[in-house]
Design an enzyme around this catalytic site. Structure first.
Site, PDB file in Angstrom:
ATOM      1  N   ASN A  10      -3.364  11.358  -8.350  1.00 58.38           N
ATOM      2  CA  ASN A  10      -4.810  11.486  -8.360  1.00 58.38           C
ATOM      3  C   ASN A  10      -5.363  10.072  -8.236  1.00 58.38           C
ATOM      4  O   ASN A  10      -5.275   9.290  -9.186  1.00 58.38           O
ATOM      5  CB  ASN A  10      -5.297  12.146  -9.647  1.00 58.38           C
ATOM      6  CG  ASN A  10      -6.808  12.253  -9.712  1.00 58.38           C
ATOM      7  OD1 ASN A  10      -7.527  11.714  -8.893  1.00 58.38           O
ATOM      8  ND2 ASN A  10      -7.295  12.959 -10.716  1.00 58.38           N
ATOM      9  N   ALA A  12      -8.171   8.882  -8.472  1.00 58.81           N
ATOM     10  CA  ALA A  12      -9.241   8.562  -9.417  1.00 58.81           C
ATOM     11  C   ALA A  12      -8.701   8.199 -10.804  1.00 58.81           C
ATOM     12  O   ALA A  12      -9.457   7.781 -11.672  1.00 58.81           O
ATOM     13  CB  ALA A  12     -10.210   9.748  -9.535  1.00 58.81           C
ATOM     14  N   CYS A  13      -7.403   8.327 -11.001  1.00 55.14           N
ATOM     15  CA  CYS A  13      -6.773   8.094 -12.314  1.00 55.14           C
ATOM     16  C   CYS A  13      -6.073   6.739 -12.331  1.00 55.14           C
ATOM     17  O   CYS A  13      -5.202   6.473 -11.502  1.00 55.14           O
ATOM     18  CB  CYS A  13      -5.777   9.211 -12.592  1.00 55.14           C
ATOM     19  SG  CYS A  13      -4.724   8.945 -14.024  1.00 55.14           S
ATOM     20  N   GLY A  14      -6.438   5.896 -13.293  1.00 60.13           N
ATOM     21  CA  GLY A  14      -5.822   4.576 -13.419  1.00 60.13           C
ATOM     22  C   GLY A  14      -4.326   4.649 -13.651  1.00 60.13           C
ATOM     23  O   GLY A  14      -3.561   3.862 -13.079  1.00 60.13           O
ATOM     24  N   ARG A  17      -2.732   5.461 -10.367  1.00 55.28           N
ATOM     25  CA  ARG A  17      -2.767   4.296  -9.471  1.00 55.28           C
ATOM     26  C   ARG A  17      -1.729   3.254  -9.888  1.00 55.28           C
ATOM     27  O   ARG A  17      -1.034   2.681  -9.050  1.00 55.28           O
ATOM     28  CB  ARG A  17      -4.158   3.667  -9.442  1.00 55.28           C
ATOM     29  CG  ARG A  17      -5.205   4.501  -8.731  1.00 55.28           C
ATOM     30  CD  ARG A  17      -6.494   3.734  -8.495  1.00 55.28           C
ATOM     31  NE  ARG A  17      -7.061   3.147  -9.702  1.00 55.28           N
ATOM     32  CZ  ARG A  17      -7.945   3.743 -10.507  1.00 55.28           C
ATOM     33  NH1 ARG A  17      -8.355   4.981 -10.231  1.00 55.28           N
ATOM     34  NH2 ARG A  17      -8.425   3.115 -11.565  1.00 55.28           N
TER      35      ARG A  17
END
Length: 142
Positions: A10, A12-14, A17
């Site tokens: 995802n 949008a997820c740190g 990432r």
């Protein structure tokens, strides 16, 4: 040639990432599956959870809207029912799951991915928040 590493990601997820960046830090370019757009099938999801050594309740994301609305914290829900909710609402799937030849992990925290990567040479790496995971000598900080 297909990648030996697959990440259910995802962007949008740190944590997701950071996990992806740790994989790429080894020189590996993983197959990236944005699971909110292309969710795993029920069979794939069961496989991921089982091979990661998790219970269904450990693999479900609790701080998202459907969890509260559906009251999924109630003990009467069976694993089968919870899996069905995760398939219907992929945002309930905790992330990121990573698949390699060594194993499958839910990589929370992100550095758990290092346990299932075969790369022996690591480059210095810090998470987005600045936490050092691999020092300048290529040694993992525990």
């Amino acid at each position: 040639m297909s990648s030996k590493v697959k990440i259910y990601h995802n962007p949008a997820c740190g944590t997701s990432r950071n996990t992806l960046a740790l994989i790429q830090n080894t020189g590996e370019e993983p197959e990236i599956i944005e699971y909110l757009i292309n969710p795993p099938s029920k069979i794939e999801l069961i496989h991921l959870i089982e091979k990661a050594g998790l219970s269904v309740r450990e693999a479900i994301r609790k701080n998202v809207e459907p969890f509260e609305t559906l009251k999924l914290d109630q003990p009467h829900w069976t694993d089968e029912q919870l899996i069905n909710f995760m398939v219907e609402y992929p945002t309930l799937i905790n992330r990121p799951f990573v698949v390699t030849e060594i194993g499958i992990r839910l990589c929370r925290p992100s550095e758990l991915v290092l346990d299932i990567l075969s790369a022996s040479q690591l480059k210095a790496f810090s998470k987005e928040d600045g936490e050092i995971i691999i020092n300048n000598n290529g040694k993992r900080i525990k």
